[in-house]
Design a protein around this motif. Structure first.
Motif, PDB file in Angstrom:
ATOM      1  N   GLU A 180      37.641  56.426  36.056  1.00  0.00           N
ATOM      2  CA  GLU A 180      37.519  56.003  34.672  1.00  0.00           C
ATOM      3  C   GLU A 180      38.267  54.698  34.452  1.00  0.00           C
ATOM      4  N   PHE A 181      37.738  53.894  33.557  1.00  0.00           N
ATOM      5  CA  PHE A 181      38.332  52.619  33.176  1.00  0.00           C
ATOM      6  C   PHE A 181      38.636  52.708  31.692  1.00  0.00           C
ATOM      7  N   LEU A 182      39.857  52.350  31.312  1.00  0.00           N
ATOM      8  CA  LEU A 182      40.319  52.559  29.955  1.00  0.00           C
ATOM      9  C   LEU A 182      40.514  51.249  29.207  1.00  0.00           C
ATOM     10  N   LYS A 183      40.314  51.307  27.911  1.00  0.00           N
ATOM     11  CA  LYS A 183      40.556  50.213  26.970  1.00  0.00           C
ATOM     12  C   LYS A 183      39.951  48.903  27.449  1.00  0.00           C
ATOM     13  N   ASP A 184      40.778  47.875  27.676  1.00  0.00           N
ATOM     14  CA  ASP A 184      40.267  46.554  28.048  1.00  0.00           C
ATOM     15  C   ASP A 184      39.730  46.493  29.476  1.00  0.00           C
ATOM     16  N   LYS A 185      39.997  47.499  30.299  1.00  0.00           N
ATOM     17  CA  LYS A 185      39.525  47.511  31.696  1.00  0.00           C
ATOM     18  C   LYS A 185      38.038  47.866  31.804  1.00  0.00           C
ATOM     19  N   ILE A 186      37.442  48.390  30.715  1.00  0.00           N
ATOM     20  CA  ILE A 186      36.029  48.777  30.790  1.00  0.00           C
ATOM     21  C   ILE A 186      35.126  47.577  31.043  1.00  0.00           C
ATOM     22  N   SER A 187      35.577  46.387  30.654  1.00  0.00           N
ATOM     23  CA  SER A 187      34.762  45.187  30.874  1.00  0.00           C
ATOM     24  C   SER A 187      34.599  44.859  32.356  1.00  0.00           C
ATOM     25  N   LEU A 188      35.449  45.412  33.223  1.00  0.00           N
ATOM     26  CA  LEU A 188      35.319  45.182  34.662  1.00  0.00           C
ATOM     27  C   LEU A 188      33.993  45.711  35.194  1.00  0.00           C
ATOM     28  N   LEU A 189      33.429  46.713  34.536  1.00  0.00           N
ATOM     29  CA  LEU A 189      32.182  47.319  35.005  1.00  0.00           C
ATOM     30  C   LEU A 189      30.954  46.507  34.604  1.00  0.00           C
ATOM     31  N   ASP A 190      31.125  45.498  33.756  1.00  0.00           N
ATOM     32  CA  ASP A 190      30.004  44.649  33.357  1.00  0.00           C
ATOM     33  C   ASP A 190      29.515  43.763  34.499  1.00  0.00           C
ATOM     34  N   SER A 191      30.383  43.502  35.481  1.00  0.00           N
ATOM     35  CA  SER A 191      30.028  42.583  36.563  1.00  0.00           C
ATOM     36  C   SER A 191      29.484  43.285  37.806  1.00  0.00           C
ATOM     37  N   VAL A 192      29.314  44.612  37.759  1.00  0.00           N
ATOM     38  CA  VAL A 192      28.787  45.360  38.905  1.00  0.00           C
ATOM     39  C   VAL A 192      27.595  46.192  38.463  1.00  0.00           C
ATOM     40  N   SER A 193      26.812  46.688  39.442  1.00  0.00           N
ATOM     41  CA  SER A 193      25.623  47.463  39.105  1.00  0.00           C
ATOM     42  C   SER A 193      25.427  48.612  40.097  1.00  0.00           C
ATOM     43  N   VAL A 194      24.608  49.563  39.707  1.00  0.00           N
ATOM     44  CA  VAL A 194      24.301  50.727  40.538  1.00  0.00           C
ATOM     45  C   VAL A 194      23.719  50.263  41.867  1.00  0.00           C
ATOM     46  N   GLY A 195      24.163  50.877  42.957  1.00  0.00           N
ATOM     47  CA  GLY A 195      23.687  50.537  44.290  1.00  0.00           C
ATOM     48  C   GLY A 195      24.539  49.498  44.999  1.00  0.00           C
ATOM     49  N   GLN A 196      25.425  48.877  44.288  1.00  0.00           N
ATOM     50  CA  GLN A 196      26.268  47.812  44.850  1.00  0.00           C
ATOM     51  C   GLN A 196      27.465  48.408  45.583  1.00  0.00           C
TER      52      GLN A 196
ATOM     53  N   ALA B 149      34.341  40.678  49.723  1.00  0.00           N
ATOM     54  CA  ALA B 149      34.016  39.630  48.756  1.00  0.00           C
ATOM     55  C   ALA B 149      35.286  38.949  48.281  1.00  0.00           C
ATOM     56  N   GLU B 150      35.193  37.638  48.118  1.00  0.00           N
ATOM     57  CA  GLU B 150      36.358  36.893  47.668  1.00  0.00           C
ATOM     58  C   GLU B 150      36.527  36.981  46.161  1.00  0.00           C
ATOM     59  N   GLN B 151      35.438  37.135  45.433  1.00  0.00           N
ATOM     60  CA  GLN B 151      35.494  37.180  43.977  1.00  0.00           C
ATOM     61  C   GLN B 151      35.766  38.602  43.520  1.00  0.00           C
ATOM     62  N   ALA B 152      36.848  38.816  42.815  1.00  0.00           N
ATOM     63  CA  ALA B 152      37.200  40.141  42.323  1.00  0.00           C
ATOM     64  C   ALA B 152      37.136  40.167  40.808  1.00  0.00           C
ATOM     65  N   ALA B 153      36.646  41.282  40.291  1.00  0.00           N
ATOM     66  CA  ALA B 153      36.687  41.497  38.848  1.00  0.00           C
ATOM     67  C   ALA B 153      37.983  42.226  38.582  1.00  0.00           C
ATOM     68  N   SER B 154      38.951  41.545  38.014  1.00  0.00           N
ATOM     69  CA  SER B 154      40.258  42.129  37.807  1.00  0.00           C
ATOM     70  C   SER B 154      40.802  41.758  36.450  1.00  0.00           C
ATOM     71  N   SER B 155      41.601  42.643  35.891  1.00  0.00           N
ATOM     72  CA  SER B 155      42.208  42.356  34.603  1.00  0.00           C
ATOM     73  C   SER B 155      43.582  41.726  34.776  1.00  0.00           C
ATOM     74  N   TYR B 156      44.032  41.543  35.993  1.00  0.00           N
ATOM     75  CA  TYR B 156      45.323  40.950  36.233  1.00  0.00           C
ATOM     76  C   TYR B 156      45.163  39.463  36.502  1.00  0.00           C
ATOM     77  N   PRO B 157      46.059  38.632  35.939  1.00  0.00           N
ATOM     78  CA  PRO B 157      45.947  37.191  36.156  1.00  0.00           C
ATOM     79  C   PRO B 157      46.206  36.840  37.613  1.00  0.00           C
ATOM     80  N   THR B 158      45.515  35.820  38.083  1.00  0.00           N
ATOM     81  CA  THR B 158      45.673  35.421  39.478  1.00  0.00           C
ATOM     82  C   THR B 158      46.291  34.044  39.627  1.00  0.00           C
ATOM     83  N   GLU B 159      46.637  33.387  38.498  1.00  0.00           N
ATOM     84  CA  GLU B 159      47.164  32.041  38.631  1.00  0.00           C
ATOM     85  C   GLU B 159      48.595  31.999  39.141  1.00  0.00           C
TER      86      GLU B 159
END
Length: 118
Positions: free
Chosen positions: A43-59, A91-101
């Motif tokens: 489960e993804f909670l609160k602001d973390k739910i947006s992480l699932l917008d960048s992935v799809s079934v079967g991936q 994959a180099e590109q990660a969908a993450s809610s943590y800053p990477t700078e």
């Protein structure tokens, strides 16, 4: 403590919003485990739910998550709470809610161990 699993997305549920304002979204990932593949619900909670917008079934994804436990009426329950989703194997590109700078400290991440309040 953080955990990680890699598998193929079987299901992504719609976002659930509760009367208290709390939101969550669940995803099921199939992990190959010998002869018996395991369907793992995260489960993804609160602001973390947006992480699932960048992935799809079967991936194929790697999910970083924490294990949360609680007691209710003498019974104990566990939840796997996701906080990072990386698409594709290696994959180099990660969908993450943590800053990477901000790079890791010179002494590595162990330099933070003494400052963590839990």
């Amino acid at each position: 403590m953080a955990y990680e699993l890699t598998g193929k997305i079987k299901l992504i549920k719609d976002t659930e919003q509760f009367s208290s304002g709390f939101t969550k979204r669940e995803m099921v990932v199939t992990v190959e485990d010998g002869n018996y593949p395991q369907d793992i619900n995260l489960e993804f909670l609160k602001d973390k739910i947006s992480l699932l917008d960048s992935v799809s079934v079967g991936q194929e994804v790697t999910v970083s998550f924490d294990i949360r436990g609680r007691e209710y009426n003498g019974r104990y329950f566990n939840n796997l709470v996701g906080w990072k989703v990386t698409a594709g194997a290696g994959a180099e590109q990660a969908a993450s809610s943590y800053p990477t700078e901000n790079p890791a400290p010179a002494g590595g991440f162990d330099a933070f161990d003494e400052d963590i309040p839990f």
